[in-house]
Design an enzyme around this catalytic site. Structure first.
Site, short mmCIF file in Angstrom:
data_model
loop_
_atom_site.label_atom_id
_atom_site.label_comp_id
_atom_site.label_asym_id
_atom_site.label_seq_id
_atom_site.Cartn_x
_atom_site.Cartn_y
_atom_site.Cartn_z
N LYS A 14 0.94 -0.94 0.21
CA LYS A 14 -0.17 -0.11 0.29
C LYS A 14 0.76 1.51 0.20
O LYS A 14 1.27 2.70 -0.50
CB LYS A 14 -0.79 0.29 1.14
CG LYS A 14 -2.29 -1.42 1.37
CD LYS A 14 -2.70 -1.73 2.92
CE LYS A 14 -2.07 -1.69 3.95
NZ LYS A 14 -1.03 -2.80 4.18
N ARG A 89 -9.79 0.10 8.67
CA ARG A 89 -9.19 -1.23 9.41
C ARG A 89 -10.43 -1.78 10.25
O ARG A 89 -9.93 -3.05 10.34
CB ARG A 89 -7.72 -1.03 9.98
CG ARG A 89 -6.59 -1.47 9.02
CD ARG A 89 -5.71 -1.67 9.96
NE ARG A 89 -4.20 -2.34 9.39
CZ ARG A 89 -3.77 -1.57 9.64
NH1 ARG A 89 -3.39 -0.03 8.77
NH2 ARG A 89 -2.13 -2.38 9.41
N ARG A 128 11.56 -6.10 4.68
CA ARG A 128 11.78 -4.75 4.77
C ARG A 128 12.50 -4.45 5.68
O ARG A 128 12.85 -4.22 6.73
CB ARG A 128 10.13 -3.99 4.93
CG ARG A 128 10.00 -3.05 4.67
CD ARG A 128 8.63 -2.34 5.40
NE ARG A 128 7.74 -3.06 6.52
CZ ARG A 128 6.20 -2.67 6.38
NH1 ARG A 128 6.00 -1.78 5.50
NH2 ARG A 128 5.66 -3.15 7.37
N ARG A 161 11.18 -2.41 11.24
CA ARG A 161 10.29 -1.94 11.73
C ARG A 161 9.96 -2.89 13.43
O ARG A 161 9.95 -3.75 13.23
CB ARG A 161 8.44 -1.53 11.54
CG ARG A 161 8.53 -0.38 10.65
CD ARG A 161 8.07 0.22 9.71
NE ARG A 161 5.91 -0.34 10.34
CZ ARG A 161 5.25 -1.13 9.71
NH1 ARG A 161 4.76 -0.29 8.39
NH2 ARG A 161 4.18 -1.44 9.95
N ARG A 172 -0.21 -9.61 12.83
CA ARG A 172 -0.77 -8.63 12.63
C ARG A 172 -2.07 -9.60 11.53
O ARG A 172 -3.06 -8.56 10.60
CB ARG A 172 0.55 -7.70 11.76
CG ARG A 172 0.85 -6.83 12.57
CD ARG A 172 2.08 -6.31 12.08
NE ARG A 172 1.87 -5.37 10.97
CZ ARG A 172 3.13 -5.24 10.18
NH1 ARG A 172 4.20 -5.54 10.18
NH2 ARG A 172 3.02 -4.38 9.38
P1 AP5 Z 1 4.66 -1.39 1.93
O1 AP5 Z 1 4.68 -1.14 0.88
O2 AP5 Z 1 5.43 -1.38 2.95
O3 AP5 Z 1 4.04 -2.06 2.73
P2 AP5 Z 1 2.22 -1.46 3.14
O4 AP5 Z 1 1.09 -2.71 2.93
O5 AP5 Z 1 1.97 -0.33 2.96
O6 AP5 Z 1 2.80 -2.58 5.03
P3 AP5 Z 1 2.34 -1.63 5.87
O7 AP5 Z 1 3.33 -2.88 7.00
O8 AP5 Z 1 3.01 -0.44 6.39
O9 AP5 Z 1 1.02 -1.97 6.21
P4 AP5 Z 1 0.34 -2.21 7.63
O10 AP5 Z 1 -1.34 -1.97 6.74
O11 AP5 Z 1 0.44 -3.22 8.65
O12 AP5 Z 1 1.15 -1.09 8.57
P5 AP5 Z 1 0.70 0.05 9.17
O13 AP5 Z 1 1.98 0.76 8.99
O14 AP5 Z 1 -0.18 0.48 8.04
O15 AP5 Z 1 6.03 -3.20 1.18
C1 AP5 Z 1 5.96 -3.77 2.36
C2 AP5 Z 1 7.99 -4.36 1.58
O16 AP5 Z 1 7.58 -5.08 0.31
C3 AP5 Z 1 8.72 -3.08 1.26
O17 AP5 Z 1 9.49 -3.60 1.75
C4 AP5 Z 1 8.73 -2.85 -0.18
O18 AP5 Z 1 9.98 -2.65 -0.58
C5 AP5 Z 1 8.30 -4.73 -0.43
N1 AP5 Z 1 6.96 -4.38 -1.63
C6 AP5 Z 1 6.54 -3.88 -1.96
N2 AP5 Z 1 5.60 -4.13 -3.10
C7 AP5 Z 1 6.73 -4.67 -3.33
C8 AP5 Z 1 5.99 -5.68 -4.73
N3 AP5 Z 1 5.12 -5.20 -5.69
N4 AP5 Z 1 6.98 -6.79 -5.19
C9 AP5 Z 1 7.65 -7.20 -3.91
N5 AP5 Z 1 8.47 -6.26 -3.03
C10 AP5 Z 1 7.45 -5.32 -2.80
O19 AP5 Z 1 0.20 0.13 10.25
C11 AP5 Z 1 0.87 -0.35 11.22
C12 AP5 Z 1 0.61 -0.87 12.52
O20 AP5 Z 1 -0.58 0.99 12.90
C13 AP5 Z 1 -0.74 -1.42 12.99
O21 AP5 Z 1 -0.72 -2.79 12.82
C14 AP5 Z 1 -2.41 -0.47 13.91
O22 AP5 Z 1 -0.94 -1.27 15.03
C15 AP5 Z 1 -1.26 0.69 13.35
N6 AP5 Z 1 -2.68 1.37 12.85
C16 AP5 Z 1 -1.91 1.65 11.21
N7 AP5 Z 1 -3.16 2.26 10.72
C17 AP5 Z 1 -4.22 2.01 11.76
C18 AP5 Z 1 -5.83 1.95 11.67
N8 AP5 Z 1 -6.38 2.42 10.92
N9 AP5 Z 1 -6.53 1.75 12.89
C19 AP5 Z 1 -6.30 1.41 13.77
N10 AP5 Z 1 -4.55 0.57 13.83
C20 AP5 Z 1 -4.03 1.09 12.99
#
Ligand code: AP5
Length: 215
Positions: A14, A89, A128, A161, A172
């Site tokens: 994402k 979410r 990552r 992270r 997760r």
């Molecule tokens: P990346 O693009 O970083 O993936 P992402 O989907 O953004 O992953 P996140 O881990 O950030 O998502 P998440 O939803 O778990 O965490 P968030 O920060 O929102 O890509 C991942 C890796 O793959 C990278 O190394 C990249 O280079 C590689 N990659 C990407 N695309 C690729 C491809 N096509 N091919 C190969 N490699 C690729 O949330 C973290 C925490 O915050 C949650 O657990 C929760 O505690 C809290 N939180 C956040 N939002 C909320 C909410 N709305 N409600 C409640 N809690 C929340």
């Protein structure tokens, strides 16, 4: 006020997709994960409350998330386009967004569900690395930095992270299945869901999404 939503499991890509789309469209990138990490780093009350949930892979309470989203949206004018990454979410958050948009006369245009299999999600998350100073995202195998452990952009230190440890990743994934996956049916019923095969390269995912946006 208009919006698109990037939905998908942890590590689905994402944030990577949003980085490209924000340069090619007029959608403003709003990532609740990034906002919460910034709040944690700044030591604000929201950050302190969120930290323990984030470190264990649990969701931060809906009321906290809806408050920071409303505050963020209110900073922009009524013609703005938002790209939500990692929000909503839960059904509760999605209903909160609907209520807010109804009040403001806003509309959700598309919900992109980035579909990636579990093995690939695990590999993406464990590999990552993130720059401590500018937040640029790398991957040990798929997008390695030129110099090990150093950001290509600003020379900052790359770190893993806290929630990218294997045990927390598994948690997760479970949390996603129970609390976030129900949003797929929620948005399908509204006719907004666009399934995207995000198992290919970042460029392939980007093309699939841009095809929908430009149609
Ligand atoms: P990346 O693009 O970083 O993936 P992402 O989907 O953004 O992953 P996140 O881990 O950030 O998502 P998440 O939803 O778990 O965490 P968030 O920060 O929102 O890509 C991942 C890796 O793959 C990278 O190394 C990249 O280079 C590689 N990659 C990407 N695309 C690729 C491809 N096509 N091919 C190969 N490699 C690729 O949330 C973290 C925490 O915050 C949650 O657990 C929760 O505690 C809290 N939180 C956040 N939002 C909320 C909410 N709305 N409600 C409640 N809690 C929340």
């Amino acid at each position: 006020m208009e919006a698109i939503i990037l939905l998908g499991g942890p590590g689905a890509g994402k944030g990577t997709l949003a980085e490209v789309l924000k340069k090619q469209t007029d959608y403003l990138h709003v990532s609740t994960g990034d906002m919460l990490r910034a709040a944690t780093q700044a030591g604000t009350s929201v950050g302190t409350e969120a930290k323990s949930y984030m470190d264990s892979g649990q969701l931060v309470p809906d009321a906290v998330i809806l408050r920071i989203i409303e505050e963020r949206i209110s900073e922009e004018n009524s013609n703005s386009h938002f790209m939500f990454d990692g929000f909503p979410r839960t059904i509760e958050q999605a209903e909160g967004l609907d209520r807010f948009f109804k009040k403001q006369g806003g509309a959700i245009n598309h919900v992109f569900n980035l579909v990636v299999d579990r093995e690939a999600l695990l590999a993406r998350l464990t590999g990552r690395r993130v720059c401590r100073s500018c937040g640029a995202v790398y991957h040990m195998a798929n997008k390695p930095p030129k110099k090990s452990g150093i950001c290509d952009i600003d020379g900052g230190e790359l770190y893993q992270r806290a929630d990218d440890s294997e045990a927390t990743i598994l948690n997760r994934l479970e949390v996603y299945k129970k609390q976030t996956a129900p949003l797929i049916a929620f948005y399908q019923q509204k006719g907004l869901l666009r399934e995207i095969n995000a198992g290919g390269s970042p460029a392939e995912t980007q093309t699939l999404v841009l095809n929908v946006l430009n149609a």
